[in-house]
Design a protein around this motif. Structure first.
Motif, PDB file in Angstrom:
ATOM      1  N   SER A  90     -34.963  89.215 -55.509  1.00 58.42           N
ATOM      2  CA  SER A  90     -35.729  88.024 -55.888  1.00 58.42           C
ATOM      3  C   SER A  90     -36.019  87.206 -54.639  1.00 58.42           C
ATOM      4  O   SER A  90     -35.128  86.972 -53.811  1.00 58.42           O
TER       5      SER A  90
ATOM      6  N   CYS B 297     -37.568  83.610 -53.122  1.00 58.72           N
ATOM      7  CA  CYS B 297     -37.915  82.232 -53.439  1.00 58.72           C
ATOM      8  C   CYS B 297     -39.310  81.910 -52.904  1.00 58.72           C
ATOM      9  O   CYS B 297     -39.646  82.268 -51.776  1.00 58.72           O
TER      10      CYS B 297
ATOM     11  N   SER C  20     -40.065  78.497 -57.519  1.00 61.73           N
ATOM     12  CA  SER C  20     -39.998  79.651 -58.410  1.00 61.73           C
ATOM     13  C   SER C  20     -39.553  80.893 -57.644  1.00 61.73           C
ATOM     14  O   SER C  20     -39.524  80.913 -56.415  1.00 61.73           O
ATOM     15  N   GLN C  21     -39.215  81.920 -58.407  1.00 61.14           N
ATOM     16  CA  GLN C  21     -38.781  83.174 -57.803  1.00 61.14           C
ATOM     17  C   GLN C  21     -39.711  84.304 -58.222  1.00 61.14           C
ATOM     18  O   GLN C  21     -40.254  84.303 -59.335  1.00 61.14           O
TER      19      GLN C  21
END
Length: 287
Positions: free
Chosen positions: A283, A285, A2-3
Motif C-alpha cells: 500500500s 500513501c 488515501s492509500q
C-alpha cells in the motif's frame, strides 16, 4: 491521505523465481499523471503500470518509471494481464490494450502465460563501435568482430542493439552517465547488449539492458527491447522464434520468448511472452 494498493508481479520469471518486478495499479481511472508518477517513485521498481477503462480497447495502460512516463513497457504489460487472470478478472483469451505506443493485442494462454503483440520494428540510426564500446568498458574491435551493426530499433521503445562476442557479456564496465548523455542526445531509451549462444544452448542469446536515462541502471527482463532484438536477429539470421535470457548479472534470471509472423517474406507480427508470478501486495500513501 488515501492509500493505493500496488501489486508486485514478477514478469518473465522462471518457475516463479527471478524475472522483473513490475508494479500494477488496478482501477486507476481517477489518478492524475502527477499522482501516478509519485506512486511509481515510491514503489521504486523499474516500471509501474496503471490500468484504466478504455473506449478504444479492453483496457488502457499507462507506464511510469520512478522518474518519467514511457509509451510502452513489455514486462509491465505481461504483469498486468497475468495478474488480471490470476485474480480471475479475465479468462484465457485475446485482448487489446490501449497504450501511447498504439492499440496492441495481448493473448492470455490457458496456463496463465501471456503473449503480447508489439509494434512492427522501426529501424533507426546505426552507430560505430568506436562511439559505443568505451561506454561499456570494451575495445571497439570486440564489438566490430561480430560483423553485425550497432543499431537503434523500436517495437515500442527505442533501444540500441549492441552485439558482443560470446563470454563478454558478464565483463562489461558500464558508464551510466555516458549512456544517459548518449540516449538523451539520440532520443533512445537504453542499450540492449547481447551475446549469441552456441547452437545447442537453451537460449538463443543472453542479454543485458541499461536504461539509466529513464532511471533504470540495469533491468532484469525487458519485453520491448527483446521484441526489437527478435526482429534484428530475423533480419540478419532469419530467426522467427527465439528465447532470450536476461537478468543473470543482477541475480534475477529471466526467460523471454519471442515469435515473429512472416507472410510472403514480410514481417507482419511481433510477439513477446513469458510467465508471471505474484510477489506481494503493498500500500502506497498518496497525498
Amino acid at each position: 491521505m488515501s492509500q493505493v494498493d500496488v501489486y508486485l508481479v514478477r514478469a518473465f520469471s522462471i518457475s516463479g523465481q527471478g524475472g522483473n518486478l513490475a508494479g500494477v495499479v488496478l482501477h486507476a481511472d481517477a489518478l492524475t499523471d502527477l499522482q501516478k508518477q509519485s506512486i511509481a517513485k515510491q514503489v521504486g521498481v523499474s516500471e509501474t503500470a496503471f490500468v484504466s477503462q478504455s473506449d478504444k480497447a479492453d483496457f488502457q495502460l499507462a507506464f511510469f518509471t520512478p522518474t518519467v512516463e514511457v509509451d510502452f513497457c513489455g514486462h509491465a504489460t505481461l504483469s498486468v494481464f497475468w495478474l488480471l487472470r490470476h485474480l480471475q478478472h479475465i479468462s484465457a483469451g485475446s485482448y487489446q490494450q490501449e497504450t501511447k505506443a498504439g492499440i496492441l493485442a495481448v493473448e492470455v494462454l490457458l496456463n496463465g502465460d501471456v503473449l503480447m503483440s508489439q509494434s512492427l520494428p522501426i529501424w533507426s540510426a546505426e552507430f560505430s563501435a568506436e562511439d559505443i564500446a568505451p561506454m561499456l568498458g570494451l575495445q571497439p574491435q570486440l564489438i566490430a568482430q561480430s560483423g553485425l551493426p550497432i543499431q537503434a530499433v523500436s517495437t515500442g521503445l527505442v533501444d540500441v542493439m549492441i552485439p558482443v562476442p560470446y563470454g563478454v557479456l558478464d565483463c562489461l564496465e558500464v558508464d551510466s552517465d555516458a549512456i544517459t548523455r548518449f540516449c538523451q542526445q539520440h532520443q533512445c531509451v537504453g542499450f540492449h547488449v547481447f551475446e549469441m549462444n552456441p547452437p545447442e544452448a537453451i537460449y538463443t542469446a543472453s542479454c543485458r539492458n541499461f536504461a539509466p536515462a529513464v532511471g533504470i541502471p540495469e533491468e532484469s527482463a525487458t519485453g520491448s527491447s527483446n521484441g526489437a532484438l527478435a526482429c534484428y536477429l530475423n533480419r540478419h539470421f532469419g530467426y522467427q522464434q527465439a528465447i532470450f535470457e536476461q537478468g543473470r548479472a543482477v541475480k534475477m534470471p529471466s526467460r523471454i520468448m519471442t515469435q515473429l509472423i512472416v507472410d510472403n517474406g514480410e514481417l507482419t507480427q511481433v510477439k513477446v511472452g513469458g510467465e508471471g508470478a505474484f510477489s506481494k501486495l503493498i500500500s502506497i500513501c498518496m497525498d
